[in-house]
Structure formats: structure tokens, C-alpha cells
Design a protein around this motif. Structure first.
Motif, PDB file in Angstrom:
ATOM      1  N   THR B 130      37.175  30.240  40.328  1.00  0.00           N
ATOM      2  CA  THR B 130      37.592  30.695  39.003  1.00  0.00           C
ATOM      3  C   THR B 130      38.993  31.301  39.082  1.00  0.00           C
ATOM      4  O   THR B 130      39.479  31.617  40.172  1.00  0.00           O
ATOM      5  CB  THR B 130      36.644  31.782  38.458  1.00  0.00           C
ATOM      6  OG1 THR B 130      36.804  32.968  39.251  1.00  0.00           O
ATOM      7  CG2 THR B 130      35.192  31.352  38.487  1.00  0.00           C
ATOM      8  N   ILE B 131      39.601  31.473  37.922  1.00  0.00           N
ATOM      9  CA  ILE B 131      40.940  32.077  37.893  1.00  0.00           C
ATOM     10  C   ILE B 131      40.924  33.522  38.402  1.00  0.00           C
ATOM     11  O   ILE B 131      41.777  33.876  39.233  1.00  0.00           O
ATOM     12  CB  ILE B 131      41.554  31.961  36.484  1.00  0.00           C
ATOM     13  CG1 ILE B 131      41.966  30.511  36.247  1.00  0.00           C
ATOM     14  CG2 ILE B 131      42.750  32.888  36.318  1.00  0.00           C
ATOM     15  CD1 ILE B 131      42.545  30.224  34.888  1.00  0.00           C
ATOM     16  N   PRO B 132      39.985  34.371  37.959  1.00  0.00           N
ATOM     17  CA  PRO B 132      39.980  35.733  38.528  1.00  0.00           C
ATOM     18  C   PRO B 132      39.863  35.726  40.055  1.00  0.00           C
ATOM     19  O   PRO B 132      40.536  36.507  40.732  1.00  0.00           O
ATOM     20  CB  PRO B 132      38.750  36.386  37.871  1.00  0.00           C
ATOM     21  CG  PRO B 132      38.578  35.663  36.583  1.00  0.00           C
ATOM     22  CD  PRO B 132      39.008  34.242  36.862  1.00  0.00           C
ATOM     23  N   GLN B 133      39.045  34.820  40.588  1.00  0.00           N
ATOM     24  CA  GLN B 133      38.930  34.735  42.052  1.00  0.00           C
ATOM     25  C   GLN B 133      40.257  34.314  42.684  1.00  0.00           C
ATOM     26  O   GLN B 133      40.642  34.828  43.740  1.00  0.00           O
ATOM     27  CB  GLN B 133      37.827  33.750  42.436  1.00  0.00           C
ATOM     28  CG  GLN B 133      36.426  34.297  42.191  1.00  0.00           C
ATOM     29  CD  GLN B 133      35.345  33.245  42.425  1.00  0.00           C
ATOM     30  OE1 GLN B 133      35.618  32.046  42.429  1.00  0.00           O
ATOM     31  NE2 GLN B 133      34.111  33.693  42.609  1.00  0.00           N
ATOM     32  N   LEU B 135      43.222  34.859  41.554  1.00  0.00           N
ATOM     33  CA  LEU B 135      44.126  36.021  41.492  1.00  0.00           C
ATOM     34  C   LEU B 135      43.748  37.053  42.532  1.00  0.00           C
ATOM     35  O   LEU B 135      44.612  37.715  43.116  1.00  0.00           O
ATOM     36  CB  LEU B 135      44.105  36.622  40.081  1.00  0.00           C
ATOM     37  CG  LEU B 135      44.732  35.744  39.001  1.00  0.00           C
ATOM     38  CD1 LEU B 135      44.447  36.310  37.617  1.00  0.00           C
ATOM     39  CD2 LEU B 135      46.240  35.603  39.213  1.00  0.00           C
ATOM     40  N   ASN B 136      42.453  37.192  42.791  1.00  0.00           N
ATOM     41  CA  ASN B 136      42.012  38.099  43.854  1.00  0.00           C
ATOM     42  C   ASN B 136      42.545  37.651  45.204  1.00  0.00           C
ATOM     43  O   ASN B 136      42.991  38.468  46.012  1.00  0.00           O
ATOM     44  CB  ASN B 136      40.478  38.161  43.917  1.00  0.00           C
ATOM     45  CG  ASN B 136      39.890  38.947  42.757  1.00  0.00           C
ATOM     46  OD1 ASN B 136      40.598  39.683  42.088  1.00  0.00           O
ATOM     47  ND2 ASN B 136      38.601  38.787  42.524  1.00  0.00           N
ATOM     48  N   LEU B 142      48.671  39.106  49.834  1.00  0.00           N
ATOM     49  CA  LEU B 142      49.878  39.942  49.788  1.00  0.00           C
ATOM     50  C   LEU B 142      49.581  41.364  50.250  1.00  0.00           C
ATOM     51  O   LEU B 142      50.382  41.979  50.975  1.00  0.00           O
ATOM     52  CB  LEU B 142      50.458  39.940  48.378  1.00  0.00           C
ATOM     53  CG  LEU B 142      50.931  38.571  47.870  1.00  0.00           C
ATOM     54  CD1 LEU B 142      51.194  38.607  46.380  1.00  0.00           C
ATOM     55  CD2 LEU B 142      52.190  38.126  48.619  1.00  0.00           C
ATOM     56  N   LEU B 416      52.812  38.303  43.135  1.00  0.00           N
ATOM     57  CA  LEU B 416      52.675  39.564  42.427  1.00  0.00           C
ATOM     58  C   LEU B 416      51.267  40.101  42.624  1.00  0.00           C
ATOM     59  O   LEU B 416      50.294  39.367  42.444  1.00  0.00           O
ATOM     60  CB  LEU B 416      52.900  39.339  40.930  1.00  0.00           C
ATOM     61  CG  LEU B 416      54.111  38.488  40.534  1.00  0.00           C
ATOM     62  CD1 LEU B 416      53.982  38.014  39.101  1.00  0.00           C
ATOM     63  CD2 LEU B 416      55.391  39.266  40.742  1.00  0.00           C
ATOM     64  N   ILE B 417      51.149  41.362  42.991  1.00  0.00           N
ATOM     65  CA  ILE B 417      49.830  41.982  43.080  1.00  0.00           C
ATOM     66  C   ILE B 417      49.589  42.688  41.749  1.00  0.00           C
ATOM     67  O   ILE B 417      49.826  43.884  41.619  1.00  0.00           O
ATOM     68  CB  ILE B 417      49.743  42.978  44.253  1.00  0.00           C
ATOM     69  CG1 ILE B 417      50.209  42.309  45.555  1.00  0.00           C
ATOM     70  CG2 ILE B 417      48.321  43.511  44.396  1.00  0.00           C
ATOM     71  CD1 ILE B 417      50.330  43.269  46.728  1.00  0.00           C
ATOM     72  N   ILE B 418      49.145  41.929  40.742  1.00  0.00           N
ATOM     73  CA  ILE B 418      48.953  42.529  39.419  1.00  0.00           C
ATOM     74  C   ILE B 418      47.704  43.423  39.451  1.00  0.00           C
ATOM     75  O   ILE B 418      47.727  44.549  38.976  1.00  0.00           O
ATOM     76  CB  ILE B 418      48.809  41.440  38.336  1.00  0.00           C
ATOM     77  CG1 ILE B 418      50.040  40.533  38.301  1.00  0.00           C
ATOM     78  CG2 ILE B 418      48.532  42.079  36.964  1.00  0.00           C
ATOM     79  CD1 ILE B 418      51.242  41.068  37.585  1.00  0.00           C
ATOM     80  N   ARG B 419      46.615  42.888  39.989  1.00  0.00           N
ATOM     81  CA  ARG B 419      45.393  43.689  40.166  1.00  0.00           C
ATOM     82  C   ARG B 419      45.107  43.742  41.653  1.00  0.00           C
ATOM     83  O   ARG B 419      44.746  42.727  42.244  1.00  0.00           O
ATOM     84  CB  ARG B 419      44.192  43.032  39.487  1.00  0.00           C
ATOM     85  CG  ARG B 419      44.428  42.608  38.075  1.00  0.00           C
ATOM     86  CD  ARG B 419      44.159  43.723  37.111  1.00  0.00           C
ATOM     87  NE  ARG B 419      44.147  43.189  35.754  1.00  0.00           N
ATOM     88  CZ  ARG B 419      43.924  43.918  34.675  1.00  0.00           C
ATOM     89  NH1 ARG B 419      43.694  45.202  34.780  1.00  0.00           N
ATOM     90  NH2 ARG B 419      43.945  43.368  33.484  1.00  0.00           N
ATOM     91  N   PHE B 421      43.267  43.966  45.091  1.00  0.00           N
ATOM     92  CA  PHE B 421      41.918  43.521  45.412  1.00  0.00           C
ATOM     93  C   PHE B 421      41.639  43.734  46.886  1.00  0.00           C
ATOM     94  O   PHE B 421      42.353  43.221  47.729  1.00  0.00           O
ATOM     95  CB  PHE B 421      41.745  42.046  45.097  1.00  0.00           C
ATOM     96  CG  PHE B 421      40.397  41.519  45.483  1.00  0.00           C
ATOM     97  CD1 PHE B 421      39.306  41.760  44.675  1.00  0.00           C
ATOM     98  CD2 PHE B 421      40.215  40.801  46.658  1.00  0.00           C
ATOM     99  CE1 PHE B 421      38.049  41.287  45.018  1.00  0.00           C
ATOM    100  CE2 PHE B 421      38.954  40.338  47.010  1.00  0.00           C
ATOM    101  CZ  PHE B 421      37.881  40.580  46.195  1.00  0.00           C
TER     102      PHE B 421
END
Lengths: 434, 434
Positions: B130-133, B135-136, B142, B416-419, B421
Motif C-alpha cells: 500500500t502507499i502508506p507502507q 512511505l514507511n 532514510l 523526505l521523511i514526512i512521517r 517510521f
């Protein structure tokens, strides 16, 4: 923090915002060691946060990796960390990633949302100073619409699509305009089974006029634009409470709303340890002289929003905006080099290039030092200035592509709930949501 | 769920992936009521998830709002919700947002990561469906680099930049290639104070060859590409455990790694309530006949990854990829209309257009039904097919802009580390991180 000790004087910069990045660039390849610490690994182009919140742009388009900025600088170190405290006695910063000695320290920590001590409002409303917060607002707006479809309770549904924006500064005004554009062009098509006409956008300003740092002419034009777009503009109203469902004010006006976006105040994001005499109480900004030296310190400087360079001409310091921050950063770089070389410092002179705000499609207000204008041309000026100011060619190209598409198609395709957000249920949120 | 009851037959589709969206399009403005339910409000273009994970693309570029797809369809309803259970007795779906009666039900729920019951691996590794995964994973990679800078312990540092990718299918291969490109072009510049040469990328495949659903020629070419890029390819090795620091295998090979990305298996994302006779055990896919009807049901269908259309020619059903899903979706739309009009259904015929995978810059492998090729031309074919398959003009334009930029500049600005994890500290994660 694993920074090598060298013979070069070490300059520690806290914060990679407009001020910190301008300073870093100005110190590029000087005979100094520079350590830049930020709690994010990217620079945020804050003026466009409201477009991320309303799905017009992706987060990555207004963020730029700090490491990429400083990639080729000599003796330059970036560290991802959060500085809690300054030990001015021992010339050390104390961060969550360890301590670090400094020869020169620069506070470029910017500002954060100020709830003026109202914990209830802080708990129940959302702020918009960072990219994660903007993404939360985006999710929240869309989640509220999805939820409004599911309820038969008219009161609940009204509350879910009743938006209250507190604060009539540029952030509140631009966000209100963008929401109004969504209401007009996108939401009725996306939610045919909901009466989107009932969506309300309320902008609440405690003072006499919105955009009160701009000219009266621009304030009036912006207000007219907003009213034409269907935004309810409430002036001379101060929000006093919000329990998650009812907004109370200092008048008998109240609002039933599931969404309160708080842009009504900022304060300095100040680490502890600076002498209280140097701090402006409540505002949490530090007093600096005309060389950006923090009052009472020889080797600690402050630039940007956190710095208050008080003078008879500017009794509150420079405006807390990108322009003074960038100019101070660049200027301080030169002054620090002068100081190291024992040359006299040059007092900072602010070159006021004006300010502007956009209210929506074809609508903006621009104040130049001697000239105010608004309308379509102002809007093109706004577009040009913002595109030009973004760091990086890729971001410029992607933002321009999005804007052309959004303009022609009257659309915003970023209406994606990537990370669900409900302020009240923060604890139920898990990072690896699938 | 507040869906109006009409005289039209109601078709409920669970899932807005490739299959569900194709079906929705195929049912556009037919004399039926359609309700599409998905747990996200967007369609995910899964083949490019690995580019989001490695910072080459933004999340929004591979996501598309489902409401935008169905905006102008008559009698069409989208609901954001998660379906837990099917009550086949009473013809109802049971979701977190309420129950809904159906006349025809279509399972298009796709697949999810399969850890084959190993809870320890599930807890400590990360998946990428999934997209959230994705991004994680981006954040994790990073964050590990940032952390590696801070430690003086050589063992810890090695573990932080030692990456283990389990599963040699397209996802693992493409991710390994993208990581190798980052190691070559970006990370040494971003982390001058770290010896990036010590970064290891390990791709572990349990079988004889990677990309084992493709031709042997393509498998070999892909392996050669990976090895040239510096990836360690381990074949005939099965991962048996991962406690968060040590990866154990069925051989005496072990890895010390802070990052295990698990792409080694999938299983159907099946709601409960379907008769067990219709379910393939462990795989959690449902058996369907040549009309995509679920075994034992007249008015329940399944399409895409969740559907196993077993035949002598395809003893495991069609490959769990976008092509069969889209074709089945379109086909089923026509069959459902036929069924409602009491006309005979047409058995599904799969048109195999081939498959492909990219390994990095100028490197891809393509299998057409009668022809296999790899290299620069294959890479251009891959680019063209993927651009063409993305939904929406804006996404195509933005992805193309990014790819041209990344190609010319050997760069990926989405680092980018937006959230933040960290798998191990999920509970410490707060949604409104600033």
C-alpha cells in the motif's frame, strides 16, 4: 553527534527554514565548519502549505531535501534531530541525538502555533505550520465529507461540513479561499448525494480587518473576494473555546463544527536555556541587535521568525515572513565571517519587497512598498513569485504542471486520504495503517 | 450506509483496485445501481509503489481519487469503508460503516502480504502493498542512514545500512534495483561522512531463479543486471526468522540487518463469510468458474487477485497481476448486464499481453507471449507502458516530469521523511507529529 573536531571555528545552525538555509548558502565553502540541525530532513516552503491541505499540491512538491542543498559544501554537516536546550555556559546544544559544542550558535528555529494557553482549543483544533499537519487537515476535511454521507442526523451532518478557520492572516485567508474553490468546483461533483451548498466556511478574525499586516486597500479587496466566493467573514470576534463540537466566542456567536483550523497566532519555537532577559515573554522570541546577536551573548545569533530586532521603526521587529528571514540569513553569513576575521560587523538593513496573498483562481492582493493592486494581474504576480521562490527545478516543474492542470480543469487531484486523521482519536492511529 | 433503495438491481463492488475500477467503468450508466466500497478513497497504481518507497515519485502521483473516476456515473455510489464480513444468507455486506444489502456482490479485494504464519517476521519486517507502507519504507531507509551517522559502533552501523529484501518477484527485484541506483548516485553525495560503499543490498529468493513467473532468459538477464548494480542475489535460500536484528535462513547464512522488506508472498484479502469449500486454504483466494462466479454462489463474483479461475491450462489460476484483473473487471461488467437481462454469459478469455520488470536506469526485461528481450529498448517499453497505464493526465504529466528529471540529474528528490517510521516503536508514533 559524531562531528569531527577541527581547527575551523564551528557554527551550529538550528533550523533549516528560510533563514537557516539562506545562512547555510551564505557560509558555503568559507573557512568554517557548519553543522545544521533540523527536526525534519527537508526544507518546507510554508507559503504553499494551504495548497497541500486542500489537495492542490503534493507534499513532496513543497519540500526539498536539506542534504541536497548542502551536498557539495565543504566542512558541512547536517543532522536530523531536535534541540531541546542550549547550555550557554559550556557552549553546547543538547539534542535528542546528543550534545554538540559550538563556537557560534545561530537560532533559526522559526515559529510554532500559539494557542495562547488554551489547552482545550489546542487539543481539539488543528494547526497548519508543518507538512504533516497540512496532510492531517487534508485527511480531516475529506474524512468529514465521507462521514457526512453516512449520517441521517441533520445536526451531525451540518457540523461535519461546517468549517471554522480562526485567524484572518495570510494562512487563514488563503486556506478559506482554497476551501471555497473546492466547494464551488469539486465537492458537488465528488459528493452528488450530499447537499454541498450547505457547506459553510467561516473565517474568524479578532481584529478590525483581515490581512491586517497589509494595506487597508488589500484587506478590503481580499474580504470582497472571500465574500464573493461565499466565505463568511467574521471580524472583531475572538474565539474563546472549542470542545470538539461547539466553538464559543467573546460575542454571542457560536458555531457547531467538527473542524476548527487554528491559524490565529504564532510564537517562537525557542529551545530552553537562553537568558530570560533576552526573551520577549509570551511571544517566545529573542531580542537581537542590528547584527542579529542575541541580547547578552556575543556568539549566539538569531534570525528569522524567532528573532525580534526591535527598533523605533519596527517596535515589534520585522514581520515573521520568508523575506526578512532569508535576508537576515544571508546577511548574518557575511557578518559571522567578518566576526571570525575580526572585522567590524554591518548592521542589518531590511529591504521590504512587499507582501501578497492569493484568495483563489485569478484573485490575489499585492502590496508593494509604494503601490497596492489586486485582481488577475496580482494573481499572476503571486504565481510567478511563488514558482520562482521554490527550491529546485523539479519542484518548480511539478508545481507548474499541477497549477496549469488545476486551472484548466478546475480540479485538484490530491484529494487523497493517505493517512487517516481524526484529532479526537489520535491514540487509535497506527503508523502502518494499510 | 445511506444508499437509496431503487428498483434497479444493486451491485456491490468491494475494492477499487485494477479489477474493481475496470468493473465500475464497464458498468457505467447501465440500468443498475452500483456501490463501490474501498478502505482508501483512492486507487493505487501498485506497480510503482517501489518508486514511492525509494523517493523517485510522490505518493500522489500513483494514487487517483476514486470519486473522480466515478464522478459522472449515474446511480453510482462510493463509500469509504472496510468490509469485514459477508452475510451470504441475507445478502448483506457488513462493514465498519454499516451494513448493505446486495443483489449482486463482487469481491475485488485484491491480495495482501503473506507472512505464512510467522508472527515474528510479521512484527519486525515491513511490507509494501500500500502507499502508506511504501512511505514507511522510504522513511525507514532514510532514518537508518541518519542513525548510522550517529553511532560509533561498527556493528550497529553495518546493521543500519544492510538491507534485506525477501522475495525475488517483481516487487523485490524492482526495489533492489532502485536501492542500488540510490547507493550509486545519491547516497554517497548525501552522506559524505559515511562510507556508503559498505551499504549492502541483499535479495533473497527461495526458488531456483528470480522473477520465476517470467521466462528463464528474463530471469537471467534481471539477475545479471542486479549483480552488475552490486546487489547480492541469494537463491535457494528461505528466510526462517527475523527478531529485528538477525535474519536467519534455512541454510547457515544469516544477516545482521535493521531493515527487512518482505515481498515473499501474497494471499487473498478475503472478508469472512464465504463458504470454506469455495476458498483455497492458506492462499485465501476464492475459486471461481469461467464467468467469475464464486463456487457455490449464483450472485457472488470475484475478480482480480482474490479470484482463482482454476483450469487445466492454469492450475493456479491467472497470474496475480494488473492485466488479468483489469480484463476480468471489464468482462464481468458485460456478464452481469447479460445476467440481469437473462442472456447467456460469456466465459472469460485471458489475453496475455506479457509481463515486464525494470531493474534500474536503462535496464528492464520484457516477456511478450512469443518474444523476450531486455536492455535499453525494454526499459523504454516499460516506461511507455507504465506511463500509459496510469490513470489521469495530471499523474502522467507529473510522473513523466519526475522521470525525465531523475534520469538527467541521476537524482530522486523525494527523499523526505514526512512521517517518521520505526517499526519497533509504532506505539510512540503520534499522528500530529510536527
Amino acid at each position: 553527534m559524531n562531528i569531527p573536531n577541527t581547527n575551523l571555528p564551528r557554527i551550529v545552525i538550528i533550523g533549516g527554514g528560510f533563514a537557516g538555509i539562506a545562512l547555510a548558502k551564505s557560509l558555503k565553502n568559507q573557512r568554517v565548519q557548519v553543522v545544521l540541525i533540523d527536526k525534519h530532513n527537508y526544507h518546507t516552503f510554508q507559503p504553499l502549505l494551504y495548497q497541500v491541505a486542500t489537495g492542490g499540491l503534493e507534499a513532496g512538491s513543497i519540500a526539498y531535501p536539506i542534504r541536497k542543498v548542502v551536498q557539495e559544501y565543504q566542512n558541512f554537516y547536517f543532522r536530523l534531530g531536535f534541540v531541546n536546550e542550549i547550555d550557554t555556559q559550556n557552549q553546547k546544544v543538547k539534542a535528542d541525538i546528543g550534545d554538540l559544542r559550538y563556537d557560534y550558535l545561530v537560532l533559526a528555529t522559526g515559529s510554532k502555533t500559539n494557542f495562547f494557553g488554551n489547552k482545550e482549543i489546542e487539543r481539539n483544533s488543528v494547526a497548519m505550520k508543518t507538512i504533516p499537519q497540512s496532510l492531517n487537515i487534508r485527511s480531516l476535511i475529506l474524512e468529514n465529507f465521507e462521514q457526512a454521507l453516512l449520517t441521517n442526523d441533520i445536526h451531525d451532518r451540518h457540523s461535519l461540513i461546517n468549517f471554522v478557520l480562526v485567524g484572518g492572516g495570510p494562512t487563514g485567508v488563503e486556506l478559506a479561499g482554497a476551501l471555497a474553490e473546492m466547494k464551488k468546483a469539486i465537492l458537488p461533483k465528488d459528493y452528488p448525494d450530499l447537499d454541498v451548498r450547505k457547506m459553510q466556511i467561516n473565517l474568524i478574525q479578532s481584529g478590525e480587518r483581515i490581512l491586517d499586516t497589509m494595506s487597508e486597500k488589500s484587506s478590503q479587496a481580499a474580504e470582497d473576494f472571500l465574500i464573493n466566493l461565499g466565505v463568511n467573514v467574521w471580524k472583531n470576534v475572538r474565539v474563546t473555546g472549542y470542545d470538539g463540537s461547539t466553538v464559543t466566542t467573546n460575542t454571542d456567536l457560536t458555531f457547531e463544527s467538527a473542524t476548527v483550523i487554528w491559524t490565529a497566532g504564532v510564537q517562537g519555537a525557542l529551545p530552553s536555556g537562553i537568558d530570560t532577559n533576552a526573551i520577549i515573554p509570551r511571544a517566545d522570541r529573542v531580542k537581537v541587535n542590528e547584527f542579529n546577536q542575541v541580547e547578552g551573548y556575543d556568539n549566539i545569533f538569531a534570525i528569522g521568525d524567532i528573532a525580534a530586532m526591535l527598533s523605533d521603526k519596527n517596535p515589534f521587529g520585522h514581520p515573521m515572513m520568508a523575506q526578512p528571514a532569508m535576508q537576515q540569513g544571508k546577511w548574518l553569513g557575511e557578518n559571522i565571517v567578518k566576526k571570525i576575521n575580526k572585522k567590524p560587523l554591518k548592521p542589518f538593513v531590511y529591504n521590504d519587497k512587499g507582501s501578497m496573498a492569493t484568495i483563489g483562481r485569478n484573485k490575489a492582493v499585492v502590496d508593494l512598498p509604494k503601490f497596492h493592486f489586486h485582481g488577475v494581474f496580482a494573481w499572476f504576480v503571486w504565481i510567478f513569485v511563488h514558482l520562482f521562490s521554490l527550491i529546485g527545478f523539479k519542484n518548480k516543474a511539478v508545481v507548474l504542471t499541477n497549477w496549469i492542470y488545476n486551472y484548466i480543469r478546475l480540479d485538484r487531484e490530491g484529494r487523497l486520504i493517505i493517512r487517516p486523521f481524526k484529532k479526537k482519536n489520535v491514540t487509535s492511529f497506527v503508523a502502518d495503517e494499510v
